[in-house]
Write an enzyme that holds these catalytic residues in place. Structure first.
Site, PDB file in Angstrom:
ATOM      1  N   GLU A  42       0.870  -1.167   0.000  1.00 13.06           N
ATOM      2  CA  GLU A  42       0.000   0.000   0.000  1.00 13.06           C
ATOM      3  C   GLU A  42       0.914   1.227   0.000  1.00 13.06           C
ATOM      4  OE1 GLU A  42      -2.734   0.398   3.306  1.00 13.06           O
ATOM      5  OE2 GLU A  42      -3.439   2.325   2.527  1.00 13.06           O
ATOM      6  N   ARG A 267       5.855 -12.725   9.623  1.00 14.34           N
ATOM      7  CA  ARG A 267       6.512 -11.482   9.245  1.00 14.34           C
ATOM      8  C   ARG A 267       7.857 -11.371   9.927  1.00 14.34           C
ATOM      9  NH1 ARG A 267       2.517  -7.890   9.200  1.00 14.34           N
ATOM     10  NH2 ARG A 267       3.811  -6.057   9.269  1.00 14.34           N
ATOM     11  N   LYS A 277       4.417   0.813   9.817  1.00 12.70           N
ATOM     12  CA  LYS A 277       4.500   2.037   9.013  1.00 12.70           C
ATOM     13  C   LYS A 277       3.951   3.228   9.784  1.00 12.70           C
ATOM     14  CE  LYS A 277       3.108   0.087   4.931  1.00 12.70           C
ATOM     15  NZ  LYS A 277       2.608   0.105   3.553  1.00 12.70           N
TER      16      LYS A 277
HETATM   17  P1  ATP Z   1       0.030  -1.636   6.843  1.00  9.77           P
HETATM   18  O1  ATP Z   1      -0.846  -2.655   6.178  1.00  9.77           O
HETATM   19  O2  ATP Z   1      -0.106  -1.542   8.308  1.00  9.77           O
HETATM   20  O3  ATP Z   1       0.040  -0.313   6.173  1.00  9.77           O
HETATM   21  P2  ATP Z   1       2.158  -3.333   5.962  1.00  9.77           P
HETATM   22  O4  ATP Z   1       3.564  -3.312   6.444  1.00  9.77           O
HETATM   23  O5  ATP Z   1       1.372  -4.578   6.049  1.00  9.77           O
HETATM   24  O6  ATP Z   1       1.496  -2.139   6.700  1.00  9.77           O
HETATM   25  P3  ATP Z   1       1.739  -3.335   3.125  1.00  9.77           P
HETATM   26  O7  ATP Z   1       2.017  -2.255   2.173  1.00  9.77           O
HETATM   27  O8  ATP Z   1       0.356  -3.848   3.226  1.00  9.77           O
HETATM   28  O9  ATP Z   1       2.201  -2.791   4.505  1.00  9.77           O
HETATM   29  O10 ATP Z   1       2.751  -4.529   2.902  1.00  9.77           O
HETATM   30  C1  ATP Z   1       3.007  -5.069   1.642  1.00  9.77           C
HETATM   31  C2  ATP Z   1       3.416  -6.500   1.781  1.00  9.77           C
HETATM   32  O11 ATP Z   1       4.553  -6.625   2.603  1.00  9.77           O
HETATM   33  C3  ATP Z   1       2.312  -7.351   2.394  1.00  9.77           C
HETATM   34  O12 ATP Z   1       2.126  -8.449   1.552  1.00  9.77           O
HETATM   35  C4  ATP Z   1       2.853  -7.758   3.721  1.00  9.77           C
HETATM   36  O13 ATP Z   1       2.470  -9.054   4.017  1.00  9.77           O
HETATM   37  C5  ATP Z   1       4.363  -7.655   3.550  1.00  9.77           C
HETATM   38  N1  ATP Z   1       5.001  -7.281   4.809  1.00  9.77           N
HETATM   39  C6  ATP Z   1       4.757  -6.171   5.539  1.00  9.77           C
HETATM   40  N2  ATP Z   1       5.503  -6.163   6.661  1.00  9.77           N
HETATM   41  C7  ATP Z   1       6.248  -7.294   6.643  1.00  9.77           C
HETATM   42  C8  ATP Z   1       7.224  -7.859   7.524  1.00  9.77           C
HETATM   43  N3  ATP Z   1       7.575  -7.263   8.664  1.00  9.77           N
HETATM   44  N4  ATP Z   1       7.767  -9.043   7.176  1.00  9.77           N
HETATM   45  C9  ATP Z   1       7.436  -9.639   6.040  1.00  9.77           C
HETATM   46  N5  ATP Z   1       6.531  -9.169   5.167  1.00  9.77           N
HETATM   47  C10 ATP Z   1       5.943  -7.999   5.451  1.00  9.77           C
END
Ligand code: ATP
Ligand code: MG
Length: 563
Positions: A42, A267, A277
Site C-alpha cells: 500500500e 513477518r 509504518k
Molecule cells: P500496513 O498494512 O499496516 O500499512 P504493511 O507493512 O502490512 O502495513 P503493506 O504495504 O500492506 O504494509 O505490505 C506489503 C506487503 O509486505 C504485504 O504483503 C505484507 O504481508 C508484507 N510485509 C509487511 N511487513 C512485513 C514484515 N515485517 N515481514 C514480512 N513481510 C511484510
C-alpha cells in the site's frame, strides 16, 4: 517470541514450506505449470526491511521457477496514500533487483471491475447497503464469544440496494453515511465473515484517479479480486491474514472468479527498532529522525543511505528464511550480512576519527616518503595505491594511553607500535596542554623497519592506522547506533521514550587519506579498523564530505595482516 534457531535458518536456506507447496503444485499441474507471485504494497509509507523479505521471497520464487512476479500497488485508501510513496517503493524494489518487467499494476485500475463485481453480488442478494454508523457496526458485530446482531438494513430489496449503491457512487451521501456490506453470517465464529464492509464513502482526491470515485473498496474486498484479476497462483502474505482467507474465498466463490492459493508466513520482526509504518511515519513527522531515509531507520531507503548493499539485504533475507510462526530476529544478523558482503568488495583506506598529532623527530621537517598500500586484501585485482608517509602524522587518540591497562598493545610512553604500511615508531615524549590533555606525541622511528622492505626482525604487538598531517582531508563522520535502547520498543507503552539518545554521533573533524577526496557516491569503503563507510547522499558535498558509518568492523584486521 522465540528466536530463530540456527537449524531453522539453515533449513530454510535450502528450501522452505512455501517452495514445497509449489513443488507439489508443479507435480500435480495444479496451475498448469504456472508460478505467478506478486508484491502488493500500500503506498502509505516507505518500504522497510520486512517488506524486503517479502519482495525477495515472492520475486525469488518467480525467478527460480521460471515464473512471473508483479509489483502491484494496493492503492485503495486515498487519504493515506501519496505519489511520493509510489515513487519511493518503485525505486526500492528496483534497487533490490526484483525484476517485474512490464508488470507494474495499480488496484485503482481495477476500480470499475470491483464496482461491477459488487453490483453482481447485490444482484445475487449477497450484498446490501447499510446505514449504521461506524460505531454501531462495531457494536452489532459482537465479539469472539458473543454472536453479532443483524443490521436493520440487511433485508433491503435488491432494487433498493442497487439504487442506493449507485447513488453512493454518484456522491449523493456524506462520508460515513452509508456502506456496502457483504451478506454472510452475523453468527460466524470468524468475525471477518460477519457482514464485512466492502465499500465506504470517502470524498477525497486519489493520487491516480483524482475525483472520479468517492466510494473506495476495503482492503478485504479488493485484495482477493486484485490477485484474481492478475492470475496470481500463490498469494503469499503474512500470518495475520490467515483468518481473512475464508472471506477472500467466499467473495471469489460468489463471483465465480479465478482463485489463487493464499499461503501465510511469519513477518520479519527485528529487535531494537520498530517496523509498523504508522510508527515509522510518526518518527518522521515528529522529527525524531531525518526523514524516511534517515540512516537509522529500518527502511530500505535508510539502509541504502547508510551504505547497505542490495546483495547484503538479499543475503539477509536468505539467511532468515521463512517460518510459520512469529519470531524476533537479532539486528546483529543483518549487520553480519552487510559485513560479509562489504568485506569482499570494498576498497580499504585510512581515516582517523579522533586525531592525535605525532611528530617523528628523526625525520627532517617536510619529509615525504612514498609507500604502497593494498586496496583490498580479499581481492588482489583491486591493486595498490600510493600513500605519502611524513614526519607529521595523526593517529587515533584511542591508540595511545599514558597509563595503559594490561594487554594494551598500542602506543604507550616509551613503547613501540607499527604504523600501518610504514615504520615502527617509539613514543619518546608526551606533550600536554595547560589542562593536562595530551596534545602531541614526539616519536622516533626504526629506519630498518619499513613495512615490506625493511630488514629489521623486530616484532611489535600492535599496528595502528594514521594519516599524513599535511595531506589529510578533513571530513565529517556520522556514527550510528541502534535507534532504540530496548529490544522490542513496539510493546512499550511510551515507545518514543526509549529512543537511543546516542543513535547518531557526529564527528566533525575526522581526517581521511587524500585518496578519499575523490570518494564516489554510492561506493562503499572500509576505513581500516574503524568500520565501513560511504558518502551521505543527502549531506555530502564536494569539498565538504560527509561519511556515514554503515557498520563497525567486528574484528580488527590486526590479527590477520602481515606487516
Ligand atoms: P500496513 O498494512 O499496516 O500499512 P504493511 O507493512 O502490512 O502495513 P503493506 O504495504 O500492506 O504494509 O505490505 C506489503 C506487503 O509486505 C504485504 O504483503 C505484507 O504481508 C508484507 N510485509 C509487511 N511487513 C512485513 C514484515 N515485517 N515481514 C514480512 N513481510 C511484510
Ligand atoms: Mg498490510
Amino acid at each position: 517470541m522465540a528466536e530463530n534457531t540456527p537449524e531453522e535458518k539453515n533449513e530454510s536456506k535450502k528450501s522452505n514450506f512455501i517452495r514445497e507447496i509449489i513443488d507439489e503444485d508443479l507435480k500435480t499441474s495444479k496451475w498448469e505449470g504456472r508460478v505467478h507471485t506478486r508484491f502488493p504494497p500500500e503506498p502509505n509509507g516507505y518500504l522497510h526491511i520486512g517488506h524486503a523479505k517479502s519482495i525477495m521471497l515472492n520475486y525469488g520464487i518467480a525467478r527460480d521457477y521460471n515464473g512471473k512476479f508483479n509489483l502491484r500497488f494496493d492503492d485503495t485508501n486515498p487519504e493515506k496514500e501519496e505519489q511520493e510513496y509510489v515513487d519511493s517503493i518503485i525505486a526500492d524494489v528496483k534497487w533490490l533487483g526484483a525484476e517485474y518487467e512490464d508488470r507494474l499494476f495499480f488496484a485503482s485500475d481495477y476500480f470499475q471491475q470491483m464496482y461491477d463485481y459488487a453490483v453482481d453480488l447485490i444482484k445475487k442478494g449477497a450484498a446490501y447497503v447499510c446505514d449504521l454508523k461506524a460505531d454501531e457496526i462495531r457494536e452489532y458485530r459482537g465479539t469472539l464469544t458473543a454472536p453479532g446482531k443483524e443490521s436493520p438494513y440487511r433485508n433491503r430489496t435488491i432494487e433498493e440496494n442497487l439504487d442506493l449503491f449507485e447513488r453512493m457512487k454518484k456522491g449523493e451521501f456524506d462520508n460515513g453515511e452509508k456502506v456496502l456490506r457483504a451478506k454472510i453470517d452475523m453468527a460466524s465464529p470468524n468475525l471477518n465473515l460477519r457482514d464485512p464492509i466492502m465499500y465506504r464513502i470517502v470524498h477525497a482526491e486519489h493520487h491516480r484517479t483524482g475525483n472520479v470515485w468517492c466510494i473506495y473498496p476495503t482492503y478485504d474486498w479488493a485484495h482477493g479480486i486484485e490477485d484474481s484479476i492478475e492470475g496470481i497462483t500463490h498469494s503469499i502474505c503474512t500470518l495475520e491474514f490467515e483468518n481473512h482467507r475464508p472471506l477472500y474465498d467466499w467473495y471469489l466463490d460468489q463471483l465465480g472468479a479465478y482463485h489463487p492459493q493464499q499461503i501465510e508466513f511469519a513477518r520479519l520482526n527485528l529487535n531494537y527498532t520498530v517496523m509498523s509504518k504508522r510508527k515509522l511515519l510518526q518518527l518522521v513527522q515528529e522529527g525524531k529522525v531525518d526523514g524516511w531515509d534517515d540512516p537509522r531507520m529500518p527502511t530500505i531507503s535508510g539502509l541504502r543511505r547508510r551504505g547497505y548493499t542490495p546483495e547484503a539485504i538479499r543475503n539477509f533475507a536468505e539467511i532468515i528464511g521463512v517460518a510459520k510462526r512469529d519470531a524476533m530476529t537479532d539486528i546483529a544478523l543483518l549487520e553480519y550480512a552487510v559485513r560479509e558482503d562489504l568485506n569482499k568488495h570494498t576498497l580499504r583506506a585510512m581515516a582517523v576519527l579522533k586525531p592525535l598529532k605525532i611528530v617523528i623527530t628523526d625525520f627532517p621537517d617536510g619529509y615525504e616518503e612514498e609507500i604502497e598500500a593494498v586496496n583490498n586484501p580479499e581481492d588482489p585485482s583491486a591493486g595498490t595505491r600510493k600513500l605519502i608517509f611524513g614526519n607529521e602524522l595523526y593517529i587515533e587518540e584511542a591508540d595511545f594511553m599514558e597509563n595503559p591497562p594490561k594487554g594494551f598493545h598500542r602506543l604507550v610512553p616509551g613503547g613501540e607500535v607499527r604504523l600501518r604500511y610504514g615504520y615502527i615508531i617509539k613514543c619518546e615524549e608526551v606533550i600536554k596542554d595547560e589542562s593536562g590533555n595530551v596534545v602531541e606525541l614526539r616519536c622516533t622511528h626504526d629506519p630498518d623497519s619499513r613495512s615490506g622492505t625493511g630488514t629489521s626482525k623486530k616484532k611489535v604487538k600492535g599496528t595502528i592506522h594514521w594519516v599524513n598531517a599535511k595531506l589529510a582531508v578533513r571530513v565529517e563522520a556520522r556514527l550510528y547506533d541502534r535507534l532504540f535502547m530496548v529490544e522490542d520498543p513496539a510493546t512499550e507503552e511510551n515507545w518514543l521514550e526509549h529512543l537511543n539518545p546516542d543513535s547518531l554521533v557526529i564527528v566533525s573533524n575526522a581526517l581521511v587519506e587524500p585518496s578519499l577526496a575523490d570518494a564516489k557516491s554510492g561506493m562503499n569503503y572500509q576505513f581500516e579498523r574503524t568500520g565501513y563507510f560511504c558518502l551521505d547522499s543527502k549531506n555530502s558535498k564536494p569539498g565538504a564530505l560527509v561519511f556515514n558509518r554503515t557498520v563497525t568492523l567486528k574484528d580488527s584486521w590486526a590479527k590477520s595482516i602481515k606487516n
